[in-house]
Design a protein around this motif. Structure first.
Motif, PDB file in Angstrom:
ATOM      1  N   PHE A  62       0.830  -1.208   0.000  1.00  0.00           N
ATOM      2  CA  PHE A  62       0.000   0.000   0.000  1.00  0.00           C
ATOM      3  C   PHE A  62       0.865   1.259   0.000  1.00  0.00           C
ATOM      4  O   PHE A  62       0.548   2.259  -0.672  1.00  0.00           O
ATOM      5  CB  PHE A  62      -0.924   0.011   1.220  1.00  0.00           C
ATOM      6  CG  PHE A  62      -1.981   1.069   1.147  1.00  0.00           C
ATOM      7  CD1 PHE A  62      -3.090   0.930   0.326  1.00  0.00           C
ATOM      8  CD2 PHE A  62      -1.858   2.242   1.895  1.00  0.00           C
ATOM      9  CE1 PHE A  62      -4.064   1.924   0.254  1.00  0.00           C
ATOM     10  CE2 PHE A  62      -2.824   3.231   1.823  1.00  0.00           C
ATOM     11  CZ  PHE A  62      -3.927   3.070   1.009  1.00  0.00           C
ATOM     12  N   VAL A  66       0.845   4.332  -2.792  1.00  0.00           N
ATOM     13  CA  VAL A  66       0.702   5.763  -2.467  1.00  0.00           C
ATOM     14  C   VAL A  66       1.848   6.564  -3.086  1.00  0.00           C
ATOM     15  O   VAL A  66       1.643   7.640  -3.680  1.00  0.00           O
ATOM     16  CB  VAL A  66       0.649   5.957  -0.942  1.00  0.00           C
ATOM     17  CG1 VAL A  66       0.727   7.446  -0.592  1.00  0.00           C
ATOM     18  CG2 VAL A  66      -0.625   5.338  -0.378  1.00  0.00           C
ATOM     19  N   GLY A 103     -10.192  -3.152   3.283  1.00  0.00           N
ATOM     20  CA  GLY A 103     -10.212  -1.696   3.403  1.00  0.00           C
ATOM     21  C   GLY A 103      -9.167  -1.020   2.536  1.00  0.00           C
ATOM     22  O   GLY A 103      -9.462  -0.054   1.823  1.00  0.00           O
ATOM     23  N   ARG A 104      -7.964  -1.517   2.580  1.00  0.00           N
ATOM     24  CA  ARG A 104      -6.891  -0.911   1.777  1.00  0.00           C
ATOM     25  C   ARG A 104      -7.087  -1.177   0.290  1.00  0.00           C
ATOM     26  O   ARG A 104      -6.669  -0.365  -0.547  1.00  0.00           O
ATOM     27  CB  ARG A 104      -5.538  -1.448   2.238  1.00  0.00           C
ATOM     28  CG  ARG A 104      -5.127  -0.920   3.617  1.00  0.00           C
ATOM     29  CD  ARG A 104      -3.661  -1.130   3.882  1.00  0.00           C
ATOM     30  NE  ARG A 104      -3.230  -0.434   5.093  1.00  0.00           N
ATOM     31  CZ  ARG A 104      -1.967  -0.377   5.515  1.00  0.00           C
ATOM     32  NH1 ARG A 104      -1.015  -0.982   4.806  1.00  0.00           N
ATOM     33  NH2 ARG A 104      -1.672   0.279   6.605  1.00  0.00           N
ATOM     34  N   VAL A 106     -10.002  -1.229  -1.223  1.00  0.00           N
ATOM     35  CA  VAL A 106     -10.982  -0.211  -1.656  1.00  0.00           C
ATOM     36  C   VAL A 106     -10.303   1.143  -1.814  1.00  0.00           C
ATOM     37  O   VAL A 106     -10.518   1.856  -2.811  1.00  0.00           O
ATOM     38  CB  VAL A 106     -12.142  -0.138  -0.658  1.00  0.00           C
ATOM     39  CG1 VAL A 106     -13.071   1.041  -0.998  1.00  0.00           C
ATOM     40  CG2 VAL A 106     -12.927  -1.447  -0.656  1.00  0.00           C
ATOM     41  N   CYS A 107      -9.463   1.502  -0.830  1.00  0.00           N
ATOM     42  CA  CYS A 107      -8.741   2.775  -0.938  1.00  0.00           C
ATOM     43  C   CYS A 107      -7.798   2.771  -2.143  1.00  0.00           C
ATOM     44  O   CYS A 107      -7.643   3.790  -2.836  1.00  0.00           O
ATOM     45  CB  CYS A 107      -7.948   3.030   0.340  1.00  0.00           C
ATOM     46  SG  CYS A 107      -8.960   3.336   1.797  1.00  0.00           S
ATOM     47  N   ALA A 110      -9.752   3.389  -5.377  1.00  0.00           N
ATOM     48  CA  ALA A 110     -10.081   4.808  -5.530  1.00  0.00           C
ATOM     49  C   ALA A 110      -8.856   5.627  -5.919  1.00  0.00           C
ATOM     50  O   ALA A 110      -8.926   6.522  -6.793  1.00  0.00           O
ATOM     51  CB  ALA A 110     -10.674   5.339  -4.219  1.00  0.00           C
ATOM     52  N   LEU A 111      -7.716   5.343  -5.290  1.00  0.00           N
ATOM     53  CA  LEU A 111      -6.495   6.090  -5.579  1.00  0.00           C
ATOM     54  C   LEU A 111      -6.033   5.850  -7.010  1.00  0.00           C
ATOM     55  O   LEU A 111      -5.662   6.789  -7.735  1.00  0.00           O
ATOM     56  CB  LEU A 111      -5.411   5.679  -4.587  1.00  0.00           C
ATOM     57  CG  LEU A 111      -4.085   6.455  -4.640  1.00  0.00           C
ATOM     58  CD1 LEU A 111      -4.324   7.941  -4.395  1.00  0.00           C
ATOM     59  CD2 LEU A 111      -3.106   5.894  -3.605  1.00  0.00           C
TER      60      LEU A 111
END
Length: 401
Positions: A62, A66, A103-104, A106-107, A110-111
């Motif tokens: 993750f 980022v 959760g990560r 899904v994030c 989106a990212l």
């Protein structure tokens, strides 16, 4: 420091990162669209940062997503032309889908969708194409990551099953060793016990009458010597069996279908000779056969002989009786062997059957699907009864292991 030491990039990821860095730098250096900012030092730096972060995508999935998404967004906002940097966030997201929680993931979707949309907008693509691109790229990356996750789960389960199988094989090996030790101990006990009992009794008698009755002492010593020689012969046979043959079946060293040689294992036919040898110990044994006598499985024969041998040895050692009787009955589907003694004034034989001899006899009977009962008789004395089914002998059944 320990956290940094734990980061050990895989060579494949390092090679992938270097490949993207070199390819992105070459694409920027040799491709100069007029409407974009010239590919300068900052562009090279951002390209290297975005690409080289992939080396850690398995260790920090993750975080790498980022970094690559933020670096690519900054690269676009500074006005540099989209190049191979476009694919780096998508590759980073594959590791997120393969390793991170819901959760990560899904994030991450989106990212990734946001940075892909920014690339399309900065590239001047039509809005519908921007939307389609923002949907397809995350979907494809998620599918690839999910496949990797399932493959990793299957590999982990395979490793677990392999470890479990290895543990079971080790346990089976230990159990086989223990079973072999018990078998050897049982054979040694059955082989030595009777003869050593005779040797002990006769040498004790010889010592007692050595001066008062030399002929009796000489005869006792001769009997002890004969018992010792018989014991050595039994041990020789036992060693041949343990080295060459399987006591549980009829397998030989050359052809598994060959029966065991008669001279290797003791059988029912040797019970009369066994009874005669006990007369030297002062016990008269009457042997009776009933039914149609026929050859049986070598293991069944050995089982019957050893049970009779142990029972008669207990008569000599514990009962104090001067007489005993052995009955061997051949039935249609069963062999019934009974050993009786009338007991004596010094009998210490227990109906509970807790001694090693009775335990060994019960184990032998169980191996061949039989049963053994031992206990005091209502009128005095002791009785041992062995029942062995013979159906396994006709249908080629194997013993219980």
């Amino acid at each position: 420091m320990p956290a940094m030491q734990a980061l050990r990039p895989r060579p494949a990821n390092v090679a992938l990162a270097i490949g993207f860095a070199v390819a992105g730098s070459l694409a920027g250096a040799f491709h100069h669209p007029a409407s974009w900012r010239p590919f300068d030092g900052w562009a090279y730096l951002l390209t290297l940062v975005i690409a080289l972060a992939l080396a850690l995508r398995d260790d920090l999935p993750f975080g790498v997503l980022v970094v690559t998404a933020a670096g690519f967004a900054g690269y676009l906002l500074l006005g540099y032309q989209p190049s191979l940097n476009f694919w780096v966030p998508a590759v980073a997201f594959i590791s997120v889908a393969a390793r991170e929680g819901r959760g990560r993931i899904v994030c991450g979707v989106a990212l990734l969708a946001a940075v892909i949309s920014l690339s399309g907008v900065c590239g001047g693509l039509p809005r519908p194409l921007v939307v389609v691109q923002a949907l397809i790229v995350p979907a494809v990356a998620f599918a690839v990551g999910l496949t990797q996750r399932r493959l990793a789960a299957r590999n982990a389960e395979l490793r677990r099953l392999t470890a479990l199988l290895d543990q079971q094989q080790r346990q089976e090996a230990r159990r086989a060793v223990l079973d072999e030790r018990f078998r050897i101990a049982r054979e040694l006990h059955d082989t030595i016990s009777q003869h050593m009992t005779i040797v002990t009794l006769q040498t004790g008698l010889a010592e007692y009458v050595f001066h008062s009755d030399p002929p009796s002492a000489r005869k006792a010593l001769e009997t002890a010597a004969a018992a010792g020689r018989e014991s050595l012969e039994e041990l020789r046979r036992l060693l041949v069996v343990l080295r060459t043959y399987d006591l549980g079946g009829a397998s030989g060293p050359e052809d598994p279908a060959d029966p065991l040689p008669d001279q290797v294992l003791a059988g029912i036919d040797r019970i009369p000779a066994l009874a005669e040898s006990l007369e030297a110990a002062g016990v008269r044994v009457e042997v009776r056969f009933a039914g149609e006598r026929r050859p049986l499985h070598a293991g069944v024969e050995l089982c019957a002989y050893r049970v009779v041998q142990e029972a008669l040895t207990n008569v000599v050692k514990h009962s104090g009786s001067a007489t005993a009787a052995v009955s061997v009955r051949y039935l249609d589907d069963e062999l019934c062997v009974t050993v009786l003694d009338e007991g004596g004034p010094h009998s210490v034989t227990s109906a509970a059957g807790s001694g090693h001899g009775l335990i060994g006899m019960r184990e032998r009977a169980k191996i061949w699907h039989g049963s053994l009962t031992a206990g005091a008789r209502p009128g005095g004395g002791f009785q041992v009864r062995l029942r062995l089914p013979l159906g396994q002998d006709r249908d080629g059944g194997r013993p219980v292991t």
